[in-house]
Design a protein around this motif. Sequence first.
Motif, PDB file in Angstrom:
ATOM      1  N   GLY A 268       0.815  -1.202   0.000  1.00  0.00           N
ATOM      2  CA  GLY A 268       0.000   0.000   0.000  1.00  0.00           C
ATOM      3  C   GLY A 268       0.853   1.258   0.000  1.00  0.00           C
ATOM      4  O   GLY A 268       2.060   1.212   0.248  1.00  0.00           O
ATOM      5  N   ASP A 269       0.226   2.391  -0.268  1.00  0.00           N
ATOM      6  CA  ASP A 269       0.954   3.666  -0.287  1.00  0.00           C
ATOM      7  C   ASP A 269       0.923   4.352   1.080  1.00  0.00           C
ATOM      8  O   ASP A 269       1.915   4.917   1.519  1.00  0.00           O
ATOM      9  CB  ASP A 269       0.336   4.600  -1.336  1.00  0.00           C
ATOM     10  CG  ASP A 269       0.527   4.077  -2.741  1.00  0.00           C
ATOM     11  OD1 ASP A 269       1.684   3.851  -3.126  1.00  0.00           O
ATOM     12  OD2 ASP A 269      -0.471   3.882  -3.441  1.00  0.00           O
ATOM     13  N   PHE A 270      -0.247   4.305   1.727  1.00  0.00           N
ATOM     14  CA  PHE A 270      -0.410   4.955   3.029  1.00  0.00           C
ATOM     15  C   PHE A 270      -1.697   4.443   3.665  1.00  0.00           C
ATOM     16  O   PHE A 270      -2.402   3.619   3.079  1.00  0.00           O
ATOM     17  CB  PHE A 270      -0.448   6.489   2.882  1.00  0.00           C
ATOM     18  CG  PHE A 270      -1.385   6.987   1.815  1.00  0.00           C
ATOM     19  CD1 PHE A 270      -2.755   7.049   2.030  1.00  0.00           C
ATOM     20  CD2 PHE A 270      -0.898   7.408   0.575  1.00  0.00           C
ATOM     21  CE1 PHE A 270      -3.633   7.502   1.042  1.00  0.00           C
ATOM     22  CE2 PHE A 270      -1.769   7.861  -0.419  1.00  0.00           C
ATOM     23  CZ  PHE A 270      -3.134   7.904  -0.188  1.00  0.00           C
ATOM     24  N   TYR A 271      -1.997   4.943   4.850  1.00  0.00           N
ATOM     25  CA  TYR A 271      -3.260   4.608   5.495  1.00  0.00           C
ATOM     26  C   TYR A 271      -4.289   5.711   5.230  1.00  0.00           C
ATOM     27  O   TYR A 271      -3.943   6.890   5.156  1.00  0.00           O
ATOM     28  CB  TYR A 271      -3.087   4.460   7.008  1.00  0.00           C
ATOM     29  CG  TYR A 271      -2.234   3.286   7.424  1.00  0.00           C
ATOM     30  CD1 TYR A 271      -2.661   1.979   7.210  1.00  0.00           C
ATOM     31  CD2 TYR A 271      -1.009   3.485   8.055  1.00  0.00           C
ATOM     32  CE1 TYR A 271      -1.876   0.898   7.595  1.00  0.00           C
ATOM     33  CE2 TYR A 271      -0.222   2.417   8.450  1.00  0.00           C
ATOM     34  CZ  TYR A 271      -0.655   1.121   8.219  1.00  0.00           C
ATOM     35  OH  TYR A 271       0.116   0.058   8.595  1.00  0.00           O
ATOM     36  N   SER A 272      -5.539   5.311   5.111  1.00  0.00           N
ATOM     37  CA  SER A 272      -6.641   6.275   5.065  1.00  0.00           C
ATOM     38  C   SER A 272      -7.709   5.777   6.021  1.00  0.00           C
ATOM     39  O   SER A 272      -7.663   4.626   6.467  1.00  0.00           O
ATOM     40  CB  SER A 272      -7.209   6.413   3.652  1.00  0.00           C
ATOM     41  OG  SER A 272      -7.860   5.217   3.255  1.00  0.00           O
ATOM     42  N   CYS A 273      -8.667   6.626   6.345  1.00  0.00           N
ATOM     43  CA  CYS A 273      -9.744   6.157   7.205  1.00  0.00           C
ATOM     44  C   CYS A 273     -10.674   5.265   6.391  1.00  0.00           C
ATOM     45  O   CYS A 273     -10.754   5.370   5.161  1.00  0.00           O
ATOM     46  CB  CYS A 273     -10.493   7.332   7.830  1.00  0.00           C
ATOM     47  SG  CYS A 273     -11.557   8.251   6.700  1.00  0.00           S
ATOM     48  N   ARG A 274     -11.366   4.382   7.085  1.00  0.00           N
ATOM     49  CA  ARG A 274     -12.237   3.424   6.401  1.00  0.00           C
ATOM     50  C   ARG A 274     -13.342   4.123   5.611  1.00  0.00           C
ATOM     51  O   ARG A 274     -13.741   3.685   4.538  1.00  0.00           O
ATOM     52  CB  ARG A 274     -12.833   2.452   7.421  1.00  0.00           C
ATOM     53  CG  ARG A 274     -13.606   1.302   6.807  1.00  0.00           C
ATOM     54  CD  ARG A 274     -13.939   0.262   7.856  1.00  0.00           C
ATOM     55  NE  ARG A 274     -12.732  -0.355   8.382  1.00  0.00           N
ATOM     56  CZ  ARG A 274     -12.069  -1.346   7.778  1.00  0.00           C
ATOM     57  NH1 ARG A 274     -12.520  -1.821   6.630  1.00  0.00           N
ATOM     58  NH2 ARG A 274     -10.986  -1.862   8.310  1.00  0.00           N
ATOM     59  N   LYS A 275     -13.838   5.252   6.133  1.00  0.00           N
ATOM     60  CA  LYS A 275     -14.913   5.977   5.463  1.00  0.00           C
ATOM     61  C   LYS A 275     -14.457   6.491   4.105  1.00  0.00           C
ATOM     62  O   LYS A 275     -15.142   6.300   3.093  1.00  0.00           O
ATOM     63  CB  LYS A 275     -15.382   7.135   6.342  1.00  0.00           C
ATOM     64  CG  LYS A 275     -16.541   7.920   5.746  1.00  0.00           C
ATOM     65  CD  LYS A 275     -17.000   9.026   6.689  1.00  0.00           C
ATOM     66  CE  LYS A 275     -18.171   9.808   6.095  1.00  0.00           C
ATOM     67  NZ  LYS A 275     -18.638  10.880   7.014  1.00  0.00           N
ATOM     68  N   CYS A 276     -13.292   7.119   4.050  1.00  0.00           N
ATOM     69  CA  CYS A 276     -12.770   7.629   2.774  1.00  0.00           C
ATOM     70  C   CYS A 276     -12.375   6.488   1.848  1.00  0.00           C
ATOM     71  O   CYS A 276     -12.609   6.549   0.640  1.00  0.00           O
ATOM     72  CB  CYS A 276     -11.572   8.546   3.022  1.00  0.00           C
ATOM     73  SG  CYS A 276     -11.987  10.151   3.749  1.00  0.00           S
ATOM     74  N   ASN A 277     -11.776   5.452   2.428  1.00  0.00           N
ATOM     75  CA  ASN A 277     -11.361   4.304   1.626  1.00  0.00           C
ATOM     76  C   ASN A 277     -12.552   3.664   0.942  1.00  0.00           C
ATOM     77  O   ASN A 277     -12.512   3.316  -0.241  1.00  0.00           O
ATOM     78  CB  ASN A 277     -10.649   3.280   2.527  1.00  0.00           C
ATOM     79  CG  ASN A 277      -9.851   2.260   1.731  1.00  0.00           C
ATOM     80  OD1 ASN A 277     -10.303   1.786   0.699  1.00  0.00           O
ATOM     81  ND2 ASN A 277      -8.670   1.919   2.229  1.00  0.00           N
ATOM     82  N   SER A 278     -13.647   3.540   1.679  1.00  0.00           N
ATOM     83  CA  SER A 278     -14.863   2.932   1.127  1.00  0.00           C
ATOM     84  C   SER A 278     -15.460   3.797   0.021  1.00  0.00           C
ATOM     85  O   SER A 278     -15.863   3.288  -1.037  1.00  0.00           O
ATOM     86  CB  SER A 278     -15.882   2.723   2.247  1.00  0.00           C
ATOM     87  OG  SER A 278     -17.088   2.199   1.730  1.00  0.00           O
ATOM     88  N   ALA A 279     -15.504   5.118   0.245  1.00  0.00           N
ATOM     89  CA  ALA A 279     -16.063   6.029  -0.756  1.00  0.00           C
ATOM     90  C   ALA A 279     -15.228   6.021  -2.029  1.00  0.00           C
ATOM     91  O   ALA A 279     -15.762   5.997  -3.144  1.00  0.00           O
ATOM     92  CB  ALA A 279     -16.151   7.440  -0.184  1.00  0.00           C
ATOM     93  N   LYS A 280     -13.903   6.020  -1.885  1.00  0.00           N
ATOM     94  CA  LYS A 280     -13.016   6.008  -3.052  1.00  0.00           C
ATOM     95  C   LYS A 280     -13.106   4.666  -3.777  1.00  0.00           C
ATOM     96  O   LYS A 280     -13.064   4.616  -5.017  1.00  0.00           O
ATOM     97  CB  LYS A 280     -11.573   6.286  -2.639  1.00  0.00           C
ATOM     98  CG  LYS A 280     -10.578   6.228  -3.797  1.00  0.00           C
ATOM     99  CD  LYS A 280      -9.195   6.666  -3.357  1.00  0.00           C
ATOM    100  CE  LYS A 280      -8.168   6.503  -4.476  1.00  0.00           C
ATOM    101  NZ  LYS A 280      -7.797   5.092  -4.717  1.00  0.00           N
ATOM    102  N   SER A 281     -13.260   3.577  -3.024  1.00  0.00           N
ATOM    103  CA  SER A 281     -13.309   2.244  -3.640  1.00  0.00           C
ATOM    104  C   SER A 281     -14.469   2.106  -4.613  1.00  0.00           C
ATOM    105  O   SER A 281     -14.355   1.422  -5.636  1.00  0.00           O
ATOM    106  CB  SER A 281     -13.406   1.169  -2.557  1.00  0.00           C
ATOM    107  OG  SER A 281     -12.211   1.092  -1.819  1.00  0.00           O
TER     108      SER A 281
END
Length: 240
Positions: free
Chosen positions: A45-58
């Motif tokens: 992976g490149d970095f950590y993100s919050c689950r909320k943003c990760n889900s929206a981007k996914s």
Amino acid sequence: MIHNTICPYCRHALEIKTENRPRSRSVEHLIPNTSLSKRRGKGEGDFYSCRKCNSAKSKLDDIVGLLTKAQSDNESFAYKSLEKTILKKKSIPYRYETMINSAKYEDDGVHVNLPLDASELIKYANYLGKGMYFIKNGKAFNSYRFVMVIKIFTKGFHNQFKDLYNDEQNSDPIKDLETNPNSNVVAEDECVIWSQKMSYLIIFHHYFSFSIKIKKRNKLNEEASNNSMKDVHNSMSYKQ
């Protein structure tokens, strides 16, 4: 892999010891596996993100991934990508059905509507811009200090540029870009990222790209940013 404690997308603190909560930490691939032929693990992976943003981007990753892989000159790869995403489902997702039904044959190629709207493209470009800014600067993008000037180039533009470039240089522009010292090749022929200072060019499968320039917030740059958003809204079709 950057072990950050702040989400680069929303600037919220990450909850490290929790799971399945909106702000819990999750591994983020800025360039998603859905846009590539080979899957990378969490350790890549490149970095950590919050689950909320990760889900929206996914959710956008899936659409952009299919769209970019479908642009590949490798017809077998493009077909298999479409087959995996669409044909294995019980019914064709509405977005893709609309895209297929919109196809029009014209003198300069096939025109279809993108399977996402302008606001979603802009939102996705913002994810890419914030992610690149974080990777390069080690801190989250601050929208109070900076703006993004975004341009999106589709297959029609890339085809024209490729022909002009080949006439002048007798070579392929993307292959040459992959050897540029300011470029990072995520996967050969699948994604290359060129960056210099706060300018980024992210090209998927030779034929779909995001140009993102981050500028200090002032009246002139705000106007340039707003105009770039309008341009995206005015260019919601591409040539295949």
